[in-house]
Write an enzyme that holds these catalytic residues in place. Structure first.
Site, short mmCIF file in Angstrom:
data_model
loop_
_atom_site.label_atom_id
_atom_site.label_comp_id
_atom_site.label_asym_id
_atom_site.label_seq_id
_atom_site.Cartn_x
_atom_site.Cartn_y
_atom_site.Cartn_z
N LYS A 196 -13.66 10.90 9.89
CA LYS A 196 -15.02 11.44 9.34
C LYS A 196 -15.54 12.66 9.98
O LYS A 196 -15.83 12.47 11.09
CB LYS A 196 -16.10 10.47 8.93
N GLU B 104 3.88 1.64 -0.96
CA GLU B 104 4.67 1.92 -2.21
C GLU B 104 3.53 2.47 -3.18
O GLU B 104 4.07 3.52 -4.04
CB GLU B 104 5.14 0.56 -2.70
N LYS C 288 -2.98 6.65 7.56
CA LYS C 288 -2.59 5.13 7.04
C LYS C 288 -1.35 4.99 8.25
O LYS C 288 -0.85 5.78 8.52
CB LYS C 288 -1.87 5.27 5.90
N ASP D 293 -9.15 -3.64 6.08
CA ASP D 293 -8.38 -4.05 4.78
C ASP D 293 -9.29 -5.26 4.31
O ASP D 293 -8.91 -6.36 4.16
CB ASP D 293 -7.15 -4.44 5.25
N CYS E 22 19.09 -34.08 7.88
CA CYS E 22 19.47 -33.01 8.94
C CYS E 22 20.58 -32.23 8.89
O CYS E 22 21.60 -32.65 8.54
CB CYS E 22 19.15 -33.69 10.43
N GLU F 204 -12.79 5.71 12.85
CA GLU F 204 -13.33 4.21 12.77
C GLU F 204 -11.96 3.44 12.22
O GLU F 204 -11.07 4.11 11.60
CB GLU F 204 -14.34 3.83 11.55
N TYR G 77 -20.42 0.66 7.33
CA TYR G 77 -19.90 2.00 7.69
C TYR G 77 -20.42 3.28 6.94
O TYR G 77 -20.16 4.44 7.09
CB TYR G 77 -18.21 1.96 7.79
N ASP H 142 0.77 -1.14 0.09
CA ASP H 142 0.15 0.08 -0.05
C ASP H 142 0.74 1.09 -0.08
O ASP H 142 0.68 2.17 -0.65
CB ASP H 142 -0.82 -0.06 1.35
N SER I 68 -13.57 7.17 -3.00
CA SER I 68 -12.47 6.64 -2.42
C SER I 68 -12.12 7.53 -1.18
O SER I 68 -12.54 8.75 -0.86
CB SER I 68 -11.37 6.63 -3.39
N LEU I 69 -10.70 7.38 -0.68
CA LEU I 69 -10.27 8.41 0.32
C LEU I 69 -8.86 8.87 0.22
O LEU I 69 -8.03 7.99 -0.50
CB LEU I 69 -10.29 7.58 1.91
N LYS J 123 -9.81 1.54 9.71
CA LYS J 123 -9.94 1.23 8.08
C LYS J 123 -9.61 -0.26 7.83
O LYS J 123 -8.42 -0.76 8.23
CB LYS J 123 -8.84 2.14 7.63
N CYS K 232 22.78 -33.20 12.21
CA CYS K 232 23.49 -34.56 12.26
C CYS K 232 23.65 -35.19 11.12
O CYS K 232 24.10 -36.66 11.35
CB CYS K 232 22.68 -35.44 13.64
N CYS L 109 20.70 -36.19 17.95
CA CYS L 109 20.89 -34.97 17.26
C CYS L 109 21.24 -33.54 18.11
O CYS L 109 20.39 -33.16 18.88
CB CYS L 109 19.68 -34.49 16.31
N CYS M 152 13.72 -34.32 12.14
CA CYS M 152 14.93 -34.94 12.48
C CYS M 152 14.49 -36.09 13.57
O CYS M 152 14.15 -35.60 14.74
CB CYS M 152 16.09 -34.33 12.76
N ASP N 265 0.92 4.22 -2.64
CA ASP N 265 0.60 5.39 -2.25
C ASP N 265 1.73 6.68 -2.65
O ASP N 265 1.69 7.62 -2.95
CB ASP N 265 0.48 5.59 -0.76
S1 IVH Z 1 -15.66 5.19 4.14
C1 IVH Z 1 -16.61 8.46 1.31
N1 IVH Z 1 -14.94 3.85 6.11
O1 IVH Z 1 -11.38 2.31 2.35
C2 IVH Z 1 -16.15 7.39 2.29
N2 IVH Z 1 -13.86 3.38 4.10
O2 IVH Z 1 -9.86 3.97 0.57
C3 IVH Z 1 -15.90 6.12 1.56
N3 IVH Z 1 -12.43 1.22 4.05
O3 IVH Z 1 -13.22 2.07 -0.47
C4 IVH Z 1 -15.37 5.20 2.42
N4 IVH Z 1 -12.83 0.82 6.43
O4 IVH Z 1 -13.04 0.06 1.07
C5 IVH Z 1 -14.72 4.15 5.03
N5 IVH Z 1 -14.43 2.72 8.11
C6 IVH Z 1 -14.48 2.95 6.85
C7 IVH Z 1 -13.58 1.89 6.07
C8 IVH Z 1 -13.58 2.14 4.76
C9 IVH Z 1 -12.39 0.54 5.04
C10 IVH Z 1 -12.03 1.39 2.66
C11 IVH Z 1 -13.31 1.11 1.71
C12 IVH Z 1 -12.91 2.51 1.10
C13 IVH Z 1 -11.69 2.64 1.12
C14 IVH Z 1 -11.00 4.06 0.73
#
Ligand code: IVH
Length: 701
Positions: free
Chosen positions: A362, A98, A386, A180, A480, A176, A297, A96, A145-146, A178, A483, A503, A498, A100
């Site tokens: 958020k 790399e 992150k 994976d 081994c 919250e 979420y 991730d 996305s974020l 995040k 021995c 041994c 072994c 980013d």
């Molecule tokens: S909110 C507009 N909350 O992270 C906000 N995303 O990089 C949309 N993810 O696509 C996402 N935990 O797959 C939100 N507590 C969380 C999350 C979360 C994991 C993931 C999700 C999203 C990605 C964004």
């Protein structure tokens, strides 16, 4: 309610269930501004204005811009390749961080030179094109996305930007984990689940409805509650994920099944791939057999019900409808408290039973979210914080085999040294032969290394795309390494052993374990000394330690009067340790500190243990058949029974205090007396004499 992990009570702020917010209805013109660049490239002077303001722009250098254009294109190609690997093959080629870093570099270039932006640039769209295997579903409200931050300063800068946009607003934040996993859009019509789709490119995703229906955590029908009425139509969002323990068990199962069928194993590199691969199945019954979980979420469209006023309210509503929401989520009222949440979560991240790669912060109030809007693919009201990466890529230079105290042979990786989380890693475990074969790990491969918490680093997988043709497959040695006894293969067993009782490597490991911290904790008996004691035949096993005298030690290189006397004292002191420590120190396979305590408490004495049947051992709480079989096999071995007898004779504790003959009890012959042993003791060793005195109610001074 939530199936979640860490006790919420020890989080910064513990609050009732939480929120998700509908992405802003109004979409902003995408060209308006590029996402913020949280760090500048070395050599980047002050960030230039986003639009080419001739007055303040540096003098135009065609050659430099040309070089940047080439670099930007190179970055786009690499990012695209990484996206294909991640989203389409579920098999990442970059970590991730790399990924980013590449994206940030590209954004930095595009921000300084907007003329270099292409419509196909990964900065201009949400990644993850839908795959051809599944029907496509268009999300009513696109899935965003974020943007990412990595430091406290960057988090604060994000807050300040929002504050500049809404100068008079006071923000509260929902923090919250995040998760994976894989984000999912669930559509409910009048409370019934009608469709489930992956995020795809954010606008259109894969229809995986039958597969998602097999996930227990996903309600097929929303539960109505007084403050959570059922809407006409609602899109609910969250993460499909796999718990780490479930992921590991699944991989074990897949590898064993493949081995049995003589097929090439198809195992997963990490829980995220496990979730993605298990979900992307044409046959939903395969998905049904996979351990998938879901945490909610966020929400997309909402028709026929009042909009939640905050992320917190949304989370609460999701929980009321029957979803799992993270019990770790917290609502805080300052960016400092949000930072504290991130720090705490990062420190505790490996205690959470699923993988988290950061926190999501958020802005709570919905009206503020709408005012702030989004830029390109990222909302301005939410940010991903992150965590430091736990994975890095490096080269596998060689594989070597170590011999454990039970004789288990473990392949280990010798790696080109790489820094992970402030530690240089140059060796890591490869577990067993099956682990290597099922992942097709070859010497010379570029491999992904992972380090989680204090646990030893592991090789996650090779990156076959980076092979040059010079890599070589590895074969388990036939004998081994210590021995040279031929290795016997046991059908269906992943671990090779072994079997030579003599041994030397086994002896060394057994004694190292015996004297180690959680076991007999004998200070001053480091690896080198143990090795010297063994190679000079001063001792053969752990029981011999208790016969060591200062005189014997003084004959060995490196010992002086003081160090010899200290070691003899430390060895004698270890005799006072309780039975569970002795049991653990014996190094019986699968018997850790916890099982040793259970065995001691359940059976009360070594004598009872030696006489126990396998059924009796299995009947103890927390002792499963695997441990019981191993203990039973161990106690049947005459050499092990003899070792125990010699340790007992040396005076180690062989029963729990309540079951010990009362030391002061007047009916024992030596009750109330103390003994000092000096000089030669004739027929008895010193240890045997001490043991006899203790058993007869006396004390050793
Ligand atoms: S909110 C507009 N909350 O992270 C906000 N995303 O990089 C949309 N993810 O696509 C996402 N935990 O797959 C939100 N507590 C969380 C999350 C979360 C994991 C993931 C999700 C999203 C990605 C964004």
């Amino acid at each position: 309610m939530a199936s979640d992990p860490l006790d919420a009570s020890d989080m910064t702020t513990s609050v009732p269930p939480p929120i998700a917010a509908k992405p802003p209805a109004r979409k902003r013109a995408r060209k308006a501004a590029m996402p913020p660049v949280p760090h500048s490239e070395p050599g980047n002077e002050e960030a230039a204005p986003a639009s080419g303001d001739a007055a303040s722009a540096p003098a135009y250098d065609a050659a430099a811009v040309e070089a940047l254009a080439t670099r930007a294109e190179e970055l786009r190609v690499r990012i695209r390749a990484a996206e294909v690997a991640y989203y389409e093959r579920s098999d990442p080629i970059l970590s991730d961080i790399e990924f980013d870093e590449l994206l940030l570099d590209l954004r930095a270039i595009e921000e300084r030179h907007p003329e270099l932006i292409t419509p196909e640039s990964p900065t201009q769209h949400v990644s993850g094109e839908p795959t051809a295997l599944f029907a496509q579903v268009e999300h009513v409200v696109p899935m965003l996305s974020l943007a990412n931050v990595h430091t406290a300063e960057e988090l604060r800068a994000w807050q300040e930007r929002a504050q500049r946009q809404l100068p008079r607003a006071t923000f509260a934040y929902v923090c919250e984990p995040k998760i994976d996993g894989l984000s999912m859009n669930l559509t409910y019509e009048r409370g019934l689940l009608v469709s489930a789709a992956t995020r795809g490119n954010g606008v259109v995703g894969d229809d995986v409805t039958p597969n998602v229906r097999t996930i227990q955590d996903v309600p097929k029908r929303l539960r109505a509650a007084p403050d959570a009425p059922i809407p006409e139509l609602v899109e609910l969002r969250g993460e499909v994920y796999m718990r780490v323990a479930d992921f590991e068990a699944l991989n074990e199962r897949l590898a064993a099944e493949a081995e049995q069928a003589g097929a090439t194993p198809r195992i997963f590199a990490n829980p995220r791939n496990g979730a993605s691969g298990s979900l992307h199945q044409k046959d939903a019954s395969v998905t049904a057999g996979r351990p998938l979980s879901f945490l909610a979420y966020a929400a997309g469209t909402l028709v026929g019900a009042r909009e939640p006023e905050s992320q917190w309210e949304l989370l609460r509503r999701l929980a009321a409808w029957g979803f799992q929401v993270s019990s770790l989520a917290a609502r805080v009222e300052s960016i400092e408290a949000a930072q504290a949440f991130c720090d705490h979560l990062e420190a505790e991240r490996f205690k959470v039973p699923y993988e988290i790669d950061g926190a999501v912060i958020k802005i709570d109030a919905r009206w503020q979210q709408e005012e702030l809007g989004a830029v390109a693919r990222d909302p301005r009201w939410a940010i991903a914080y992150k965590f430091a990466p736990v994975q890095r890529n490096t080269r596998l230079l060689d594989i070597w085999v170590s011999v454990g105290r039970t004789g288990a042979l473990t392949p280990n990786a010798r790696l080109e040294p790489v820094q992970i989380g402030g530690v240089t890693v140059s060796n890591s475990t490869l577990f067993n032969e099956r682990y290597i074969i099922s992942r097709d790990i070859r010497i010379g491969d570029t491999v992904v290394i992972e380090r989680r918490g204090d646990v030893i680093p592991k090789v996650v997988k090779p990156l076959p795309d980076l092979r040059t043709g010079t890599e070589v497959a590895w074969q388990f040695p036939g004998e081994c390494p210590s021995c040279h006894t031929p290795i016997v293969r046991v059908e269906g067993e992943a671990v090779l052993f072994c079997r030579n009782a003599e041994c030397p490597a086994k002896h060394l490991e057994r004694i190292r374990h015996f004297v180690s911290r959680g076991a007999m904790d004998i200070q001053g008996l480091g690896d080198l000394i143990v090795e010297r004691l063994l190679t000079t035949a001063t001792i053969r096993d752990a029981a011999d330690l208790y016969d060591l005298t200062e005189e014997t030690l003084l004959q060995l290189d490196g010992f002086q009067k003081k160090s010899a006397s200290n070691l003899v004292t430390a060895i004698a002191a270890s005799k006072n340790l309780a039975l569970p420590r002795v049991l653990f120190a014996l190094g019986i396979r699968f018997v850790g500190e916890k099982a040793a305590t259970t065995l001691a408490e359940g059976l009360r004495s070594m004598q009872n243990l030696l006489a126990a049947t396998e059924e009796q051992i299995t009947s103890l709480p927390g002792i499963g058949p695997r441990i019981a079989a191993s203990v039973y096999e161990w106690i049947q071995q005459p050499s092990n029974r003899e070792l125990v007898a010699r340790l007992a004779a040396s005076g180690l504790r062989m029963s729990l205090p309540d079951d010990e003959p009362a030391a002061e009890s007047s009916n024992l012959p030596f009750a109330g007396q103390s003994f000092v042993l000096t000089g030669s003791l004739g027929a008895l060793t010193r240890g045997q004499a001490e043991g006899a005195i203790l058993r007869l109610g006396g004390k050793i001074a």
